[in-house]
Design a protein around this motif. Structure first.
Motif, PDB file in Angstrom:
ATOM      1  N   THR A  83      59.540  16.261  74.916  1.00  0.00           N
ATOM      2  CA  THR A  83      59.605  16.369  73.586  1.00  0.00           C
ATOM      3  C   THR A  83      58.599  17.161  72.896  1.00  0.00           C
ATOM      4  O   THR A  83      58.115  17.061  71.955  1.00  0.00           O
ATOM      5  CB  THR A  83      59.427  14.950  72.875  1.00  0.00           C
ATOM      6  OG1 THR A  83      58.201  14.322  73.628  1.00  0.00           O
ATOM      7  CG2 THR A  83      60.641  13.946  73.284  1.00  0.00           C
ATOM      8  N   SER A  84      58.290  18.180  73.736  1.00  0.00           N
ATOM      9  CA  SER A  84      57.240  19.250  73.305  1.00  0.00           C
ATOM     10  C   SER A  84      58.014  20.366  72.505  1.00  0.00           C
ATOM     11  O   SER A  84      58.987  21.158  73.155  1.00  0.00           O
ATOM     12  CB  SER A  84      56.656  19.931  74.845  1.00  0.00           C
ATOM     13  OG  SER A  84      56.257  21.236  74.338  1.00  0.00           O
ATOM     14  N   GLY A  85      57.799  20.246  71.259  1.00  0.00           N
ATOM     15  CA  GLY A  85      58.403  21.113  70.396  1.00  0.00           C
ATOM     16  C   GLY A  85      58.021  22.724  70.607  1.00  0.00           C
ATOM     17  O   GLY A  85      58.856  23.637  70.573  1.00  0.00           O
ATOM     18  N   ALA A  86      56.804  23.040  71.175  1.00  0.00           N
ATOM     19  CA  ALA A  86      56.468  24.310  71.469  1.00  0.00           C
ATOM     20  C   ALA A  86      57.361  24.866  72.736  1.00  0.00           C
ATOM     21  O   ALA A  86      57.681  25.965  72.702  1.00  0.00           O
ATOM     22  CB  ALA A  86      55.070  24.264  71.595  1.00  0.00           C
ATOM     23  N   MET A  87      57.433  23.993  73.575  1.00  0.00           N
ATOM     24  CA  MET A  87      58.343  24.214  74.642  1.00  0.00           C
ATOM     25  C   MET A  87      59.806  24.562  74.342  1.00  0.00           C
ATOM     26  O   MET A  87      60.582  25.602  74.819  1.00  0.00           O
ATOM     27  CB  MET A  87      58.157  23.548  75.670  1.00  0.00           C
ATOM     28  CG  MET A  87      58.551  23.923  77.253  1.00  0.00           C
ATOM     29  SD  MET A  87      58.168  22.814  78.526  1.00  0.00           S
ATOM     30  CE  MET A  87      56.405  22.786  78.498  1.00  0.00           C
ATOM     31  N   THR A  88      60.487  23.553  73.498  1.00  0.00           N
ATOM     32  CA  THR A  88      61.644  23.878  73.041  1.00  0.00           C
ATOM     33  C   THR A  88      61.962  25.111  72.346  1.00  0.00           C
ATOM     34  O   THR A  88      62.763  26.074  72.546  1.00  0.00           O
ATOM     35  CB  THR A  88      62.155  22.805  72.124  1.00  0.00           C
ATOM     36  OG1 THR A  88      61.896  21.582  72.627  1.00  0.00           O
ATOM     37  CG2 THR A  88      63.607  22.887  71.626  1.00  0.00           C
ATOM     38  N   ARG A  89      60.824  25.566  71.350  1.00  0.00           N
ATOM     39  CA  ARG A  89      60.963  26.682  70.704  1.00  0.00           C
ATOM     40  C   ARG A  89      60.893  27.979  71.752  1.00  0.00           C
ATOM     41  O   ARG A  89      61.564  28.941  71.570  1.00  0.00           O
ATOM     42  CB  ARG A  89      60.016  27.085  69.785  1.00  0.00           C
ATOM     43  CG  ARG A  89      60.220  26.250  68.501  1.00  0.00           C
ATOM     44  CD  ARG A  89      59.256  26.519  67.267  1.00  0.00           C
ATOM     45  NE  ARG A  89      57.621  25.963  67.572  1.00  0.00           N
ATOM     46  CZ  ARG A  89      57.599  24.650  67.462  1.00  0.00           C
ATOM     47  NH1 ARG A  89      58.370  23.782  67.123  1.00  0.00           N
ATOM     48  NH2 ARG A  89      56.002  24.278  67.666  1.00  0.00           N
ATOM     49  N   ALA A  90      59.881  28.149  72.742  1.00  0.00           N
ATOM     50  CA  ALA A  90      59.695  29.175  73.374  1.00  0.00           C
ATOM     51  C   ALA A  90      61.154  29.105  74.472  1.00  0.00           C
ATOM     52  O   ALA A  90      61.331  30.505  74.590  1.00  0.00           O
ATOM     53  CB  ALA A  90      58.511  28.886  74.649  1.00  0.00           C
ATOM     54  N   MET A  91      61.382  28.223  74.886  1.00  0.00           N
ATOM     55  CA  MET A  91      62.732  28.298  75.735  1.00  0.00           C
ATOM     56  C   MET A  91      63.998  28.912  75.030  1.00  0.00           C
ATOM     57  O   MET A  91      64.776  29.751  75.535  1.00  0.00           O
ATOM     58  CB  MET A  91      63.033  27.120  76.445  1.00  0.00           C
ATOM     59  CG  MET A  91      61.937  26.721  77.509  1.00  0.00           C
ATOM     60  SD  MET A  91      62.450  25.218  78.583  1.00  0.00           S
ATOM     61  CE  MET A  91      62.522  24.155  77.539  1.00  0.00           C
ATOM     62  N   THR A  92      63.962  28.437  73.751  1.00  0.00           N
ATOM     63  CA  THR A  92      65.109  28.923  72.685  1.00  0.00           C
ATOM     64  C   THR A  92      64.836  30.407  72.876  1.00  0.00           C
ATOM     65  O   THR A  92      65.793  30.765  72.730  1.00  0.00           O
ATOM     66  CB  THR A  92      65.335  27.995  71.726  1.00  0.00           C
ATOM     67  OG1 THR A  92      65.181  26.574  71.954  1.00  0.00           O
ATOM     68  CG2 THR A  92      66.362  28.312  70.735  1.00  0.00           C
ATOM     69  N   GLU A  93      63.619  30.620  72.271  1.00  0.00           N
ATOM     70  CA  GLU A  93      63.622  32.244  71.914  1.00  0.00           C
ATOM     71  C   GLU A  93      63.830  32.995  73.346  1.00  0.00           C
ATOM     72  O   GLU A  93      64.479  34.235  73.180  1.00  0.00           O
ATOM     73  CB  GLU A  93      62.049  32.542  71.468  1.00  0.00           C
ATOM     74  CG  GLU A  93      61.834  32.167  70.130  1.00  0.00           C
ATOM     75  CD  GLU A  93      60.417  32.303  69.737  1.00  0.00           C
ATOM     76  OE1 GLU A  93      59.507  32.814  70.715  1.00  0.00           O
ATOM     77  OE2 GLU A  93      60.200  31.732  68.780  1.00  0.00           O
TER      78      GLU A  93
END
Ligand code: 5HY
Length: 247
Positions: free
Chosen positions: A10-20
């Protein structure tokens, strides 16, 4: 094509980084949507965390039903919820560990995995056995970096991963390095340049292999154990996620 990337933590920062990172590698026609569970731990570093990560993946793939995703990537190195997700959708579903092992085996006869904590090595070892890569995986090595430390200081993490990878290449006589955490995705290019061997990030590998499977017109089998879940009564907070009764 529409690709759903589910980060099981549930790390939003990690979700964003992996999506980018996934979007940057994707083919021009591919649109990547990143999601994460509505509950569970900020990072997955053991079996208890992973149990919730798997349920979170099942939740997100269940909620995405009907949105027309052509492929799903589970972006955590333990591949939590992989089989459950494959029951829920006919779209190809790839876990980043499984994708990384396959990609590594195409470019080297042997590879080493460099991951976060020592306990993660034991979990990765079981994945290697589960997927049948015992012959080509020559070693699994810890950097002792917690998953969320990768977000804090990328430069220090890159230095530490590089040092462990150099030792691994020499000790294991490997030809490639598999990065054993989704949070390492942004370091892949730098590490490949520094190490001079193929460095495989599972997020990228899973995205490109998903595109290949979709291009081949392959879907997840509905035959056998990947048949859709059976409808039945569900209780508690998960009740709305239960499969709908047929008809
Ligand atoms: C991951 N944990 O890829 C794994 C791997 C690890 O939250 N994302 C996580 O390092 O344990």
């Amino acid at each position: 094509m529409k690709l759903l990337l589910v980060n099981p933590n549930t790390s939003g920062a990690m979700t964003r980084a992996m999506t980018e990172s996934a979007q940057a590698l994707a083919a021009p026609g591919t649109v990547v949507t990143g999601r994460q569970p509505s509950f569970g731990p900020a990072s997955i570093e053991g079996h208890f965390d992973e149990a919730f990560g798997a349920a979170g993946v099942a939740e997100q793939v269940r909620l995405a039903q009907g949105e027309g995703f052509d492929a799903v990537v589970i972006a955590c190195f333990g591949d939590p919820g992989l089989d459950a997700a494959r029951e829920l959708t006919a779209a190809p579903v790839l876990g980043i560990a499984e994708a990384a092992f396959h990609a590594a085996s195409f470019v080297a006869t042997g590879f080493s995995v460099v991951t976060t904590l020592a306990r993660t090595c034991l979990i990765a070892e079981r994945l290697v056995q589960r997927y049948g890569f015992e012959r080509s995986c020559r070693g699994i090595h810890a950097t002792d970096l917690p998953v969320l430390a990768l977000e804090d200081d990328g430069a220090a993490a890159a230095d530490r991963i590089e040092a462990v990878a150099r030792q691994a290449l020499a000790r294991d006589r490997s030809g490639a390095i598999v990065l054993g955490c989704g949070g390492m995705t942004g370091l892949c290019r730098t590490l490949q340049q520094r190490l001079g061997v193929p460095v495989i990030d599972g997020v990228g590998a899973a995205v490109k292999l998903a595109e290949a499977l979709v291009g081949l017109g392959l879907t997840t089998s509905r035959h056998g154990d990947y048949a859709p879940p059976l409808p039945k009564a569900w209780a508690g907070w998960a009740a709305p996620l239960g499969p709908r009764p047929a008809g």
